[in-house]
Write a protein that holds these residues in place. Structure first.
Motif, PDB file in Angstrom:
ATOM      1  N   ASP A 105       0.856  -1.189   0.000  1.00 35.80           N
ATOM      2  CA  ASP A 105       0.000   0.000   0.000  1.00 35.80           C
ATOM      3  C   ASP A 105       0.894   1.242   0.000  1.00 35.80           C
ATOM      4  N   ALA A 106       0.330   2.359  -0.410  1.00 33.94           N
ATOM      5  CA  ALA A 106       1.104   3.593  -0.578  1.00 33.94           C
ATOM      6  C   ALA A 106       1.795   4.016   0.713  1.00 33.94           C
ATOM      7  N   ASP A 107       1.097   3.978   1.833  1.00 30.79           N
ATOM      8  CA  ASP A 107       1.704   4.409   3.099  1.00 30.79           C
ATOM      9  C   ASP A 107       2.924   3.566   3.457  1.00 30.79           C
ATOM     10  N   SER A 108       2.823   2.257   3.283  1.00 32.91           N
ATOM     11  CA  SER A 108       3.950   1.376   3.604  1.00 32.91           C
ATOM     12  C   SER A 108       5.134   1.633   2.684  1.00 32.91           C
ATOM     13  N   LEU A 109       4.862   1.844   1.394  1.00 33.21           N
ATOM     14  CA  LEU A 109       5.951   2.111   0.455  1.00 33.21           C
ATOM     15  C   LEU A 109       6.614   3.454   0.738  1.00 33.21           C
ATOM     16  N   VAL A 110       5.821   4.463   1.057  1.00 30.88           N
ATOM     17  CA  VAL A 110       6.389   5.764   1.407  1.00 30.88           C
ATOM     18  C   VAL A 110       7.268   5.622   2.648  1.00 30.88           C
ATOM     19  N   GLU A 111       6.816   4.843   3.619  1.00 29.81           N
ATOM     20  CA  GLU A 111       7.593   4.648   4.845  1.00 29.81           C
ATOM     21  C   GLU A 111       8.933   3.981   4.558  1.00 29.81           C
ATOM     22  N   VAL A 112       8.930   2.902   3.795  1.00 31.37           N
ATOM     23  CA  VAL A 112      10.189   2.203   3.528  1.00 31.37           C
ATOM     24  C   VAL A 112      11.113   3.061   2.664  1.00 31.37           C
ATOM     25  N   LEU A 113      10.571   3.778   1.700  1.00 33.66           N
ATOM     26  CA  LEU A 113      11.412   4.639   0.867  1.00 33.66           C
ATOM     27  C   LEU A 113      11.966   5.809   1.674  1.00 33.66           C
TER      28      LEU A 113
END
Length: 159
Positions: A105-113
């Motif tokens: 999901d977008a939130d998880s990807l933003v967090e890892v990036l």
């Protein structure tokens, strides 16, 4: 970086979609083709793809050449690169050379990036101070000018 991994056994239209995307990329319209393919997953026959090519303003002669194998070497190279990297399904993501199997999901990807970007900044500060900084995995994979890399492997078609 977007890599095409057409898994034709699971996605019968994957090779045609890959050929279409490569033809579009050659004309600077990869992302428009990408969007068209995902928006119309139920209609990816060659005649459909020719129609989408017209809509995107692709040259029909180039598109036909793609369907006759004009980009198959490139598609095969992406496929084999995926196999060597351990990609066994799509989509598969790699961040700085490491496979990412976390939430998509977008939130998880933003967090890892964000974490990757923070790490890259720490690495750069350490390097500027003359400290021994370890190489980022992205650099180990030949992306020397980047601080972070994301590679997405996709078949461009869904079952």
């Amino acid at each position: 970086v977007f890599r095409i991994l057409p898994i034709s056994q699971a996605h019968p239209d994957a090779l045609g979609a890959a050929q279409f995307a490569e033809a579009a990329a050659a004309e600077g319209k990869f992302w428009q083709a990408h969007d068209a393919l995902y928006e119309r997953q139920d209609a990816l026959r060659p005649s459909d793809l020719m129609e989408y090519g017209d809509e995107l303003g692709l040259r029909s002669t180039e598109l036909r050449a793609a369907f006759e194998g004009g980009f198959d070497d490139r598609i095969q190279a992406d496929f084999m690169g995926g196999v060597r990297s351990g990609v066994n399904g799509t989509p598969t993501l790699f961040i700085n050379g490491q496979r990412y199997d976390g939430p998509r999901d977008a939130d998880s990807l933003v967090e890892v990036l964000s974490r990757v970007a923070d790490e890259a900044q720490r690495e750069a500060r350490a390097h500027r101070r003359g400290e021994q900084a370890r190489l980022l995995p992205a650099r180990q994979h030949g992306l020397a000018d980047t601080r972070a890399s994301v590679v997405v492997w996709s078949s461009l078609s869904l079952p």
